[in-house]
Design a protein around this motif. Structure first.
Motif, mmCIF file in Angstrom:
data_model
loop_
_atom_site.group_PDB
_atom_site.id
_atom_site.type_symbol
_atom_site.label_atom_id
_atom_site.label_comp_id
_atom_site.label_asym_id
_atom_site.label_seq_id
_atom_site.Cartn_x
_atom_site.Cartn_y
_atom_site.Cartn_z
ATOM 1 N N ALA A 77 9.998 4.695 3.543
ATOM 2 C CA ALA A 77 9.750 3.245 3.557
ATOM 3 C C ALA A 77 8.633 2.845 2.592
ATOM 4 O O ALA A 77 8.134 1.731 2.651
ATOM 5 C CB ALA A 77 9.395 2.808 4.974
ATOM 6 N N CYS A 78 8.260 3.759 1.707
ATOM 7 C CA CYS A 78 7.162 3.469 0.777
ATOM 8 C C CYS A 78 7.583 2.368 -0.198
ATOM 9 O O CYS A 78 8.695 2.397 -0.725
ATOM 10 C CB CYS A 78 6.804 4.722 -0.020
ATOM 11 S SG CYS A 78 6.351 6.107 1.045
ATOM 12 N N THR A 79 6.680 1.420 -0.417
ATOM 13 C CA THR A 79 6.949 0.345 -1.376
ATOM 14 C C THR A 79 5.686 0.122 -2.207
ATOM 15 O O THR A 79 4.588 0.543 -1.808
ATOM 16 C CB THR A 79 7.291 -0.978 -0.653
ATOM 17 O OG1 THR A 79 6.248 -1.244 0.308
ATOM 18 C CG2 THR A 79 8.627 -0.915 0.046
ATOM 19 N N CYS A 82 2.064 -0.719 -0.816
ATOM 20 C CA CYS A 82 1.816 -0.146 0.525
ATOM 21 C C CYS A 82 0.831 1.006 0.313
ATOM 22 O O CYS A 82 1.093 1.900 -0.495
ATOM 23 C CB CYS A 82 3.136 0.363 1.116
ATOM 24 S SG CYS A 82 2.955 1.007 2.786
ATOM 25 N N CYS A 83 -0.296 0.981 0.957
ATOM 26 C CA CYS A 83 -1.348 1.913 0.522
ATOM 27 C C CYS A 83 -2.190 2.481 1.665
ATOM 28 O O CYS A 83 -3.299 2.943 1.424
ATOM 29 C CB CYS A 83 -2.253 1.218 -0.484
ATOM 30 S SG CYS A 83 -3.079 -0.201 0.231
ATOM 31 N N HIS A 84 -1.682 2.468 2.895
ATOM 32 C CA HIS A 84 -2.485 3.038 3.988
ATOM 33 C C HIS A 84 -2.775 4.515 3.717
ATOM 34 O O HIS A 84 -3.831 5.031 4.075
ATOM 35 C CB HIS A 84 -1.745 2.901 5.319
ATOM 36 C CG HIS A 84 -1.238 1.518 5.580
ATOM 37 N ND1 HIS A 84 -2.075 0.433 5.672
ATOM 38 C CD2 HIS A 84 0.025 1.040 5.731
ATOM 39 C CE1 HIS A 84 -1.347 -0.653 5.881
ATOM 40 N NE2 HIS A 84 -0.071 -0.308 5.921
ATOM 41 N N CYS A 85 -1.809 5.201 3.068
ATOM 42 C CA CYS A 85 -2.007 6.633 2.785
ATOM 43 C C CYS A 85 -3.144 6.837 1.774
ATOM 44 O O CYS A 85 -3.673 7.942 1.659
ATOM 45 C CB CYS A 85 -0.710 7.265 2.283
ATOM 46 S SG CYS A 85 0.048 6.398 0.912
ATOM 47 N N PHE A 158 3.023 11.818 -0.128
ATOM 48 C CA PHE A 158 3.051 10.789 0.925
ATOM 49 C C PHE A 158 4.354 10.022 0.829
ATOM 50 O O PHE A 158 4.588 9.258 -0.112
ATOM 51 C CB PHE A 158 1.870 9.820 0.763
ATOM 52 C CG PHE A 158 0.540 10.388 1.144
ATOM 53 C CD1 PHE A 158 0.354 11.025 2.357
ATOM 54 C CD2 PHE A 158 -0.539 10.278 0.286
ATOM 55 C CE1 PHE A 158 -0.887 11.542 2.712
ATOM 56 C CE2 PHE A 158 -1.780 10.786 0.627
ATOM 57 C CZ PHE A 158 -1.952 11.422 1.844
ATOM 58 N N THR A 159 5.224 10.223 1.789
ATOM 59 C CA THR A 159 6.559 9.603 1.751
ATOM 60 C C THR A 159 7.024 9.373 3.183
ATOM 61 O O THR A 159 7.831 10.123 3.710
ATOM 62 C CB THR A 159 7.560 10.556 1.061
ATOM 63 O OG1 THR A 159 7.316 11.877 1.549
ATOM 64 C CG2 THR A 159 7.458 10.524 -0.433
ATOM 65 N N SER A 160 6.471 8.359 3.793
ATOM 66 C CA SER A 160 6.730 8.167 5.224
ATOM 67 C C SER A 160 7.865 7.174 5.479
ATOM 68 O O SER A 160 8.056 6.238 4.711
ATOM 69 C CB SER A 160 5.443 7.654 5.874
ATOM 70 O OG SER A 160 5.714 7.179 7.158
ATOM 71 N N PRO A 163 5.574 2.792 7.754
ATOM 72 C CA PRO A 163 4.262 2.312 7.303
ATOM 73 C C PRO A 163 3.307 2.011 8.458
ATOM 74 O O PRO A 163 2.097 2.223 8.337
ATOM 75 C CB PRO A 163 4.591 1.028 6.535
ATOM 76 C CG PRO A 163 6.023 1.150 6.163
ATOM 77 C CD PRO A 163 6.677 1.989 7.209
ATOM 78 N N CYS A 166 1.504 4.998 9.377
ATOM 79 C CA CYS A 166 0.468 5.309 8.376
ATOM 80 C C CYS A 166 -0.766 4.444 8.630
ATOM 81 O O CYS A 166 -1.901 4.913 8.562
ATOM 82 C CB CYS A 166 0.984 5.048 6.967
ATOM 83 S SG CYS A 166 2.466 5.972 6.547
ATOM 84 N N ILE A 176 1.306 11.699 9.971
ATOM 85 C CA ILE A 176 2.398 10.829 9.545
ATOM 86 C C ILE A 176 3.536 11.705 9.013
ATOM 87 O O ILE A 176 3.303 12.762 8.450
ATOM 88 C CB ILE A 176 1.964 9.790 8.490
ATOM 89 C CG1 ILE A 176 1.462 10.450 7.210
ATOM 90 C CG2 ILE A 176 0.906 8.873 9.035
ATOM 91 C CD1 ILE A 176 1.276 9.453 6.082
HETATM 92 S S1 SF4 Z 1 3.197 7.022 2.911
HETATM 93 FE FE1 SF4 Z 1 3.007 5.338 4.360
HETATM 94 S S2 SF4 Z 1 1.288 4.089 3.609
HETATM 95 FE FE2 SF4 Z 1 1.931 5.435 1.955
HETATM 96 S S3 SF4 Z 1 3.314 4.173 0.724
HETATM 97 FE FE3 SF4 Z 1 4.560 5.381 2.185
HETATM 98 S S4 SF4 Z 1 4.830 4.093 3.979
HETATM 99 FE FE4 SF4 Z 1 3.158 3.217 2.761
#
Ligand code: SF4
Ligand code: SF4
Length: 229
Positions: A77-79, A82-85, A158-160, A163, A166, A176
């Motif tokens: 769901a990374c876009t 999106c930067c919590h990681c 990081f590929t969750s 989000p 995360c 995560i």
């Molecule tokens: S790892 Fe999580 S926080 Fe990082 S871009 Fe993907 S969904 Fe977003």
């Protein structure tokens, strides 16, 4: 009495199960062989950037080969933005940090490098136990990575699919999920960079990205962990 036709049997299930087990073994062997290939192609290299480039090439080829030939059943769901990681503390093989430091030195002015050193030092103060979470100093005002093309392997991993998970992890440190295939491929690259360092008699543990980068950027000229910088 009419003899019934046999379409299904326990023996046939056992036969197919055996074949699937063998294919599963061959699938696992692909990852072992990927690691062996990386190691073989890096073992005689002594320059950190050359080693990192070999790893990157193999990672890209492997991602493409698996992506083109296996169905991808793991959602990501990374876009953009999106930067919590990007609050997580990141570890790297030493070669990766050297490569990033060289990239920054080649690209940035002396004034920008001085500012960056200040930001890295501040980041180290901001990260507090037990989670050591803080906004990465490379995250810009638009929440994009300023070194995206060169970002550490751990960041690329990081590929969750979630989000929200995360985001919660920034606060409570929960694990995560990551895309399993990407994780394995990046893990192979990390392991082989460290294995090459070990074979060459250099320090072969992962280093914390931000403190290691700051150390390298503070050295005018010379060696870091046995590599020319
Ligand atoms: S790892 Fe999580 S926080 Fe990082 S871009 Fe993907 S969904 Fe977003
Ligand atoms: S280096 Fe880039 S991708 Fe990695 S944590 Fe920092 S901003 Fe995020």
């Amino acid at each position: 009495m009419k003899e019934s036709l046999i379409y299904f049997s326990t023996a046939r299930v056992q036969e197919v199960a055996q074949k699937m087990k063998e294919v599963g073994r061959q699938y696992e062997q692909l990852f072992t062989d990927l690691g062996r290939q990386m190691f073989a192609d890096m073992a005689d290299l002594h320059d950190a950037s050359e080693m990192t480039a070999v790893c990157t090439r193999h990672v890209e080829q492997a991602l493409s080969a698996f992506g083109n030939n296996f169905p991808d059943v793991s959602p990501v769901a990374c876009t953009k933005g999106c930067c919590h990681c990007c609050f997580f503390p990141v570890e790297c093989p030493p070669q990766v940090v050297i490569d990033i430091a060289r990239h920054l030195r080649a690209k940035e002015s002396a004034a920008n490098l001085s500012l960056l050193r200040h930001k890295l030092a501040q980041d180290m103060k901001d990260r507090k136990p037990p989670l050591y979470r803080a906004k990465c100093p490379f995250l810009n005002a638009e929440n994009l990575c300023a070194i995206y093309e060169k970002r550490p392997l751990a960041c690329q991993c990081f590929t969750s699919p979630a989000p929200a998970q995360c985001e919660q992890s920034v606060a409570d440190g929960r694990d995560i999920s990551q895309h399993p295939l990407r994780h394995r491929i990046y893990q192979a690259a990390t392991t082989m960079l460290l294995a090459c360092a070990k074979k060459q008699g250099r320090p072969h543990g992962q280093v914390m990205f931000i403190p290691a980068l700051l150390s390298i950027l503070e050295i005018e000229d010379g060696l870091w962990q046995g590599y020319g910088i």
